[in-house]
Design a protein around this motif. Structure first.
Motif, short mmCIF file in Angstrom:
data_model
loop_
_atom_site.label_atom_id
_atom_site.label_comp_id
_atom_site.label_asym_id
_atom_site.label_seq_id
_atom_site.Cartn_x
_atom_site.Cartn_y
_atom_site.Cartn_z
N GLY A 179 35.10 10.50 37.13
CA GLY A 179 36.45 10.04 37.38
C GLY A 179 37.17 9.67 36.09
O GLY A 179 36.76 10.06 34.99
N PHE A 180 38.24 8.88 36.23
CA PHE A 180 39.12 8.55 35.10
C PHE A 180 38.37 7.93 33.93
O PHE A 180 38.39 8.45 32.81
CB PHE A 180 40.23 7.60 35.58
CG PHE A 180 41.19 7.19 34.50
CD1 PHE A 180 42.30 7.97 34.21
CD2 PHE A 180 40.98 6.03 33.77
CE1 PHE A 180 43.18 7.59 33.20
CE2 PHE A 180 41.86 5.64 32.76
CZ PHE A 180 42.97 6.43 32.48
N TRP A 181 37.71 6.79 34.14
CA TRP A 181 37.03 6.13 33.03
C TRP A 181 35.74 6.84 32.63
O TRP A 181 35.35 6.82 31.46
CB TRP A 181 36.75 4.66 33.37
CG TRP A 181 37.95 3.78 33.25
CD1 TRP A 181 38.52 3.02 34.24
CD2 TRP A 181 38.74 3.54 32.07
NE1 TRP A 181 39.62 2.36 33.75
CE2 TRP A 181 39.77 2.65 32.42
CE3 TRP A 181 38.68 4.02 30.77
CZ2 TRP A 181 40.72 2.21 31.52
CZ3 TRP A 181 39.63 3.58 29.85
CH2 TRP A 181 40.63 2.69 30.23
N HIS A 187 30.12 4.78 31.70
CA HIS A 187 28.87 5.27 32.28
C HIS A 187 29.12 5.98 33.61
O HIS A 187 30.00 5.58 34.38
CB HIS A 187 27.90 4.11 32.48
CG HIS A 187 26.48 4.53 32.63
ND1 HIS A 187 25.94 4.94 33.84
CD2 HIS A 187 25.46 4.62 31.72
CE1 HIS A 187 24.67 5.25 33.68
NE2 HIS A 187 24.35 5.07 32.40
N ILE A 188 28.36 7.00 33.90
CA ILE A 188 28.55 7.77 35.13
C ILE A 188 28.19 6.96 36.37
O ILE A 188 28.74 7.20 37.45
CB ILE A 188 27.73 9.09 35.08
CG1 ILE A 188 28.26 10.10 36.10
CG2 ILE A 188 26.26 8.83 35.21
CD1 ILE A 188 29.61 10.69 35.76
N TYR A 189 27.30 5.93 36.23
CA TYR A 189 26.89 5.14 37.38
C TYR A 189 27.43 3.71 37.31
O TYR A 189 28.12 3.27 38.22
CB TYR A 189 25.36 5.14 37.50
CG TYR A 189 24.85 4.40 38.72
CD1 TYR A 189 25.22 4.81 40.01
CD2 TYR A 189 24.02 3.29 38.60
CE1 TYR A 189 24.77 4.13 41.14
CE2 TYR A 189 23.55 2.61 39.72
CZ TYR A 189 23.93 3.03 40.98
OH TYR A 189 23.48 2.35 42.09
N GLY A 190 27.09 2.96 36.27
CA GLY A 190 27.69 1.64 36.10
C GLY A 190 26.98 0.49 36.78
O GLY A 190 27.60 -0.32 37.47
N SER A 199 28.66 5.63 28.17
CA SER A 199 27.85 6.82 28.43
C SER A 199 26.53 6.83 27.65
O SER A 199 25.58 7.48 28.07
CB SER A 199 28.66 8.07 28.10
OG SER A 199 29.11 8.05 26.76
N ASP A 200 26.47 6.10 26.54
CA ASP A 200 25.23 6.08 25.75
C ASP A 200 24.35 4.87 26.07
O ASP A 200 23.35 4.63 25.40
CB ASP A 200 25.53 6.12 24.25
CG ASP A 200 26.47 5.00 23.80
OD1 ASP A 200 27.01 4.29 24.68
OD2 ASP A 200 26.67 4.85 22.58
N ASP A 201 24.72 4.08 27.10
CA ASP A 201 23.91 2.91 27.47
C ASP A 201 22.75 3.32 28.38
O ASP A 201 22.87 4.22 29.19
CB ASP A 201 24.78 1.88 28.20
CG ASP A 201 25.76 1.20 27.27
OD1 ASP A 201 25.51 1.19 26.05
OD2 ASP A 201 26.79 0.70 27.77
#
Length: 201
Positions: A179-181, A187-190, A199-201
């Motif tokens: 999505g937007f962010w 992150h894709i999941y969060g 994204s690198d976490d």
């Protein structure tokens, strides 16, 4: 470029077991949005359920408010590092939306869409089994515009950007579409407990 967001002055949490790593408690309800707050009157709001591009069912404000209402008290956690405990919501569980549409979850992935063009992806399993709702009230009052009124998605166990403000529909997808962010480095999941901010976490 993705900024790391705003940070407030931290204070020691009373219940450390309820506060994910890197978070601090706040007593107020911060307002953060990706863009301007839309001026949408409830009578002009609609909610649409889709499988891919195909609409399955569409509800008006009155029809949506006639669905079973559920109250939920949950802790919420923002990617910008604040957490707020015991927030009280009322709305329609995603399970009850699916039941009213007469369908079971058709795919493993979902995109939430908002009236301002915002979107965010959430695995379907994170929306069902009582985990998420479309919230219409906060603290016993109609949801304020700044907090996503007249309706917002509430997925309290994920970072709060997944709880899309001004939500206007859910779209089931065959793959996990960012999505937007998520397209801008989030992150894709969060998961707050795994500090999945970027994204690198």
């Amino acid at each position: 470029m993705v900024t790391r967001g705003f940070t407030g002055r931290p204070r020691q949490p009373e219940g450390r077991d309820r506060v994910p790593p890197g978070q601090h408690l706040v007593d107020y309800f911060p307002v953060l949005s990706a863009g301007a707050t839309p001026r949408l009157e409830p009578e002009n709001w609609h909610f649409t359920l889709k499988i891919g591009p195909r609409p399955v069912k569409r509800w008006s404000w009155a029809q949506f408010n006639a669905l079973p209402m559920t109250k939920m008290v949950r802790d919420i956690h923002c990617v910008t590092s604040w957490s707020k405990l015991d927030t009280a919501w009322e709305g329609v569980l995603i399970d009850d939306i699916l039941a009213d549409a007469g369908i079971e979850p058709p795919t493993g992935f979902t995109l939430a869409h908002s009236v301002d063009g915002y979107s965010t992806n959430v695995p379907t399993a994170d929306l069902t089994a009582g985990k998420a709702m479309v919230a219409l009230k906060y603290a016993g009052q109609p949801l304020e515009r700044d907090h996503g009124g007249p309706a917002r998605l509430l997925v309290p166990h994920l970072y709060f950007w997944k709880s899309a403000k001004w939500v206007s529909g859910l779209q089931f997808t065959e793959r996990d579409e960012a999505g937007f962010w998520e397209l801008r480095g989030y992150h894709i999941y969060g998961d707050p407990w795994r500090e999945q901010r970027y994204s690198d976490d």
